[in-house]
Scaffold this motif. Structure first.
Motif, PDB file in Angstrom:
ATOM      1  N   TYR A  47       0.805  -1.154   0.215  1.00  0.00           N
ATOM      2  CA  TYR A  47       0.127  -0.007  -0.052  1.00  0.00           C
ATOM      3  C   TYR A  47       1.018   1.259   0.104  1.00  0.00           C
ATOM      4  CZ  TYR A  47      -4.276  -2.864   0.500  1.00  0.00           C
ATOM      5  OH  TYR A  47      -5.360  -3.633   0.751  1.00  0.00           O
ATOM      6  N   ILE A  89       1.688   2.029  -3.726  1.00  0.00           N
ATOM      7  CA  ILE A  89       1.028   2.503  -4.407  1.00  0.00           C
ATOM      8  C   ILE A  89       0.526   3.725  -4.156  1.00  0.00           C
ATOM      9  CG2 ILE A  89      -1.380   2.062  -5.518  1.00  0.00           C
ATOM     10  CD1 ILE A  89       0.228  -0.049  -5.780  1.00  0.00           C
ATOM     11  N   PHE A 127      -4.460  -0.138 -10.097  1.00  0.00           N
ATOM     12  CA  PHE A 127      -3.951  -0.683  -8.771  1.00  0.00           C
ATOM     13  C   PHE A 127      -5.011  -0.029  -7.778  1.00  0.00           C
ATOM     14  CE2 PHE A 127       0.444  -1.956  -9.656  1.00  0.00           C
ATOM     15  CZ  PHE A 127       0.116  -3.240  -8.984  1.00  0.00           C
ATOM     16  N   ILE A 142      -7.288  -2.122  -5.347  1.00  0.00           N
ATOM     17  CA  ILE A 142      -7.162  -2.103  -3.906  1.00  0.00           C
ATOM     18  C   ILE A 142      -8.579  -1.519  -3.446  1.00  0.00           C
ATOM     19  CG2 ILE A 142      -6.173  -0.605  -1.913  1.00  0.00           C
ATOM     20  CD1 ILE A 142      -3.676  -0.849  -3.402  1.00  0.00           C
ATOM     21  N   LEU A 192      -8.037  -6.241  -2.988  1.00  0.00           N
ATOM     22  CA  LEU A 192      -7.024  -6.816  -3.504  1.00  0.00           C
ATOM     23  C   LEU A 192      -7.222  -8.471  -3.476  1.00  0.00           C
ATOM     24  CD1 LEU A 192      -3.519  -5.492  -3.072  1.00  0.00           C
ATOM     25  CD2 LEU A 192      -4.382  -6.204  -5.227  1.00  0.00           C
ATOM     26  N   LEU A 228      -8.401   6.214  -3.042  1.00  0.00           N
ATOM     27  CA  LEU A 228      -7.598   5.226  -2.623  1.00  0.00           C
ATOM     28  C   LEU A 228      -7.080   5.392  -1.112  1.00  0.00           C
ATOM     29  CD1 LEU A 228      -5.684   2.745  -3.478  1.00  0.00           C
ATOM     30  CD2 LEU A 228      -3.886   4.067  -3.857  1.00  0.00           C
TER      31      LEU A 228
END
Lengths: 470, 336
Positions: free
Chosen positions: A227, A230, B253, B257, B261, B319
């Protein structure tokens, strides 16, 4: 024809490789490491003899900067096992600092809207803080959601209401040349451009990067390792987007060029009769001598910074703090059981490493003399640094420095080498044949391929890098 | 006030492009999530795998066009797609044999696999640029529109037009077919079930006699198909440029997420969440607002929340919000 010195450099490289292999067998670590650095020196000297001293010094200067970046990443990855793929963002923030500190202020920009912009930004920060406080203090439920949404949406429109007019006011001032707030270099006047301010900008670049790293770390550390990857990938893209689009800040893609610099200008040196005379005594024409002088001066400045960071990093590695970091890296659960605050330590080392990248970024912008947000590419500024750390040896500061130099050397030299290979390969083909044209044109992309192959080879056959952690 | 025109404008500029983009992201995120679930690492080479597969499709499309083979109104690229998938699959299986398998046998930490995928990313990126070059390539042919704005206006007599590009229609239809096939495979076939078992509990799966190499092989093949389809659809809809594909890594991504995931349903949901947020927040709502609001209230500016250059910021913000409040994603994913 190759000259004698080039052949000597090549021989030096070969001998050193032999020394490295032997020393590795006999576990003579100091000898092995020194031989590796001698290889780098031979490569750079060879470039100097073969091509020109200007290109050799170019490789050296950027190698120094790359080594500093690699040190920063090594702090995060080698010491603490943190996977940061947002190096580009921190480097770019350093570059931004170089502009904000060393550029001359735009006359009238602050009066036109500078303070208003700052006010708007403060308002934005206040809104976010208020929202966070409300989130923590109020009981979960619909009321909290409603209040939060009101605060956030209201705050956003208020922010845009104050921010937008101020920005257009700033950007309206002489848009062809300035159109941005300008820097804080109030010492510049007709007599001097106060180039020393650029050196002041280096630590400031570190501070800016540290601030951004703190925000990222606060949100993403303590979660899973991917994480953080990202999150850093994202923040780097956002930082670049902001720098490209916020023209009031640093002119965006219109670039800021002609930044002052801490070393003399070539033209001043060429007009200096004393300098011209001295250049003549060592048999150099004034133009070459002045460019070399400037590059050497930069190299010395950068070397000082690199040595300082290297000493600090070595000291940190050997200190109890460094042992603690590695203990956390190797077994988080055990370290936590010993009473170490893993998340806090991670945040600490993440901020420190990013700050070093920020300093390197400011130095790079100083060397370029301009800030070009469009030129920041993740492959070059994030993943290449990773190749340096992995190839050099993660967890070992000397390894990171070595990796910085070697990988940078390859990055620069693979392209001409690829061109050479292609011209040999295509020599037999007819002139103007499309395959030949395509191959010659594509040679420029050899470097990405080379970096990938190099990284995979090192990961496979020497997973701890050229100079492994001790 | 004119709700119908506002609705049409909204559909034209937000709903239709958002759906197509969402479908493309969902396919990309499915690939990432499958690799994460079964091979247990975040594959940083995924964006470049998409570019790589699309490159094959483009080259074959050109060959078809040169040979005079076309698919009539639909793009020739659809004919080339199976060949592209096959080539990409071969390449991915090759990389697995040469690169990844070594580390899998050693049972290295996931982050080492991520590093290895960085190396693969460099190689794929380099190869793509080497073979097709770093520039924009357009390879869409056939009919451009299912409905043009003009036809729609003439048909309905509204002031606003609604245009649906063929590529957008094809994107959605293809995505639906691919997803249905994927879920059928994962839920109904023996291999698919063994893949899910492997993803849920590796040791237990090995104990019950599932051949891990077979599972890995099928995973790479499916990932090759998903990546090539996603890349080709994106390239048809917009245009093909290796660097853009590399940058798609972030929204992909984010989608994986946000959805959770390792969870395929989550990847699809995440793809659409990210796509619609990006398109909605960066769309200039002036046109819609002028229809809905009374004239006195009509906005002066573009009524755009954020400029399109900040689209990455949207996926990023989403995110972060998800990471802070629901670290395992909207649908429960793995959190190892």
């Amino acid at each position: 024809m190759m000259q004698l010195p080039v052949i000597l450099c090549g021989l030096g490289v070969l001998i050193c490789i032999a020394v490295v292999v032997l020393a590795e067998r006999r576990k003579q670590i100091v000898l092995r490491d020194s031989a590796m650095f001698v290889i780098v020196a031979c490569l750079i000297l060879g470039t100097g003899f073969q091509e020109s001293w200007n290109s050799a010094l170019f490789i050296l200067n950027f190698g120094l900067i790359s080594a500093i970046m690699a040190l920063g990443v090594n702090l995060q990855w080698g010491f603490a096992g943190l996977f940061n793929v947002g190096i580009m963002g921190f480097v770019a923030l350093g570059g931004l600092a170089a502009v904000l500190i060393s550029a001359e202020p735009t006359p009238g920009a602050w009066a036109a809207g500078g303070f208003q912009v700052l006010g708007a930004l403060a308002l934005g920060a206040a809104t976010t803080t208020l929202a966070v406080i409300l989130w923590k203090r109020m009981k979960p439920g619909r009321v909290r959601l409603g209040v939060l949404l009101t605060v956030l949406i209201g705050g956003f429109f208020l922010f845009r209401g104050i921010f937008d007019p101020a920005v257009s006011a700033i950007e309206a001032i002489n848009p062809a040349q300035t159109g941005y707030l300008g820097g804080l270099n109030v010492f510049a006047n007709e007599a001097t451009r106060a180039g020393w301010m650029t050196v002041v900008a280096w630590p400031v670049g570190g501070l800016l990067a540290a601030g951004a790293a703190w925000i990222v770390g606060k949100t993403a550390l303590g979660l899973r390792s991917d994480y953080l990857a990202i999150a850093t990938l994202g923040i780097a893209e956002i930082i670049i987007a902001v720098m490209k689009n916020e023209d009031w800040l640093a002119r965006g893609v219109k670039n800021v060029s002609g930044l002052p610099r801490p070393v003399p200008y070539e033209i001043d040196l060429q007009n200096n009769s004393d300098f011209v005379e001295r250049a003549a005594t060592i048999g150099l024409d004034p133009t070459t001598a002045s460019t070399l002088f400037v590059k050497v001066a930069y190299g010395l400045l950068f070397a000082v910074v690199l040595v300082i960071f290297l000493l600090l990093a070595q000291w940190a590695l050997k200190s109890p703090w460094g042992r603690m970091m590695r203990a956390i890296r190797d077994n988080e659960v055990a370290a936590e059981a010993m009473g170490k605050d893993v998340t806090a330590r991670h945040l600490q080392v993440f901020v420190l490493g990013s700050a070093i990248c920020g300093v390197a970024g400011a130095m790079m912008t100083t060397l370029d003399g301009q800030l070009t947000p469009g030129s920041y590419q993740p492959l070059r500024f994030t993943f290449l640094i990773w190749v340096m750390v992995i190839v050099g040896g993660s967890g070992n500061n000397l390894g990171a420095v070595l990796g910085g130099f070697i990988v940078w050397f390859l990055w620069v030299q693979v392209e001409p080498f690829g061109q050479f290979v292609m011209s040999v390969v295509t020599a037999g083909m007819a002139d103007g044949s499309p395959i030949r044209e395509h191959l010659l044109e594509s040679a420029a992309h050899m470097r990405l391929l080379t970096m990938g192959v190099l990284m995979l080879l090192v990961l496979r056959f020497r997973p701890r890098g050229l100079i492994p952690e001790r | 006030m004119d709700y119908i025109n506002a609705l049409v404008a909204f559909t034209n500029f937000v709903l239709v492009p958002g759906t197509a983009y969402g479908a493309q992201l969902a396919l990309g995120a499915l690939g990432v999530t499958l690799i994460y679930g079964i091979l247990r690492f975040s594959n940083f080479a995924h964006g470049d795998t998409m570019a790589f597969g699309t490159m094959f499709v483009i080259l074959i499309t050109w060959a078809f066009q040169g040979a005079g083979i076309s698919a009539g109104p639909v793009p020739t690229a659809l004919l080339a797609l199976p060949f592209g998938i096959a080539l990409t699959g071969l390449f991915l299986i090759g990389t697995d044999r040469v690169v990844y398998r070594f580390y899998r046998k050693q049972r290295v930490k996931p982050v080492v696999m991520v590093m290895v995928s960085l190396g693969v990313m460099f190689i794929m990126n380099g190869l793509t640029r080497f073979i097709i070059g770093p520039d924009d390539q357009r390879f869409a042919d056939g009919e451009r529109f299912l409905i043009t704005a003009r036809n729609f206006r003439e048909m309905t007599g509204l002031r606003e037009g609604l245009a649906i590009k063929t590529t957008q229609g094809i994107t959605v239809i293809t995505a639906v077919i691919v997803v249905v096939l994927l879920f059928w495979f994962l839920n109904r076939t023996r291999t698919g079930k063994s893949m899910r078992a492997f993803s849920d509990n590796e040791d237990l799966a090995l104990l019950s006699g599932i051949n891990p190499e077979r599972v890995v092989l099928y995973t790479w093949l499916i990932v090759a198909a998903l990546a090539t389809v996603a890349g080709t659809l994106y390239g048809l809809d917009k245009s093909f440029k290796p660097f853009t594909y590399f940058q798609l890594l972030l929204p992909i991504f984010a989608a994986a997420i946000v959805g959770g995931l390792g969870n395929p349903v989550g990847a699809i949901a995440g793809g659409f969440v990210i796509a619609f947020s990006e398109v909605t927040i960066t769309y200039a709502f002036k046109k819609v607002a002028t229809y809905v609001l009374p004239e006195a209230l009509a906005p002066d500016g573009l009524a755009q929340l954020l400029s399109t250059d900040y689209k990455f910021a949207v996926s990023f913000a989403l995110l972060i919000v998800v990471l802070m409040f629901k670290p395992t994603g909207l649908f429960k994913g793995q959190s190892v």
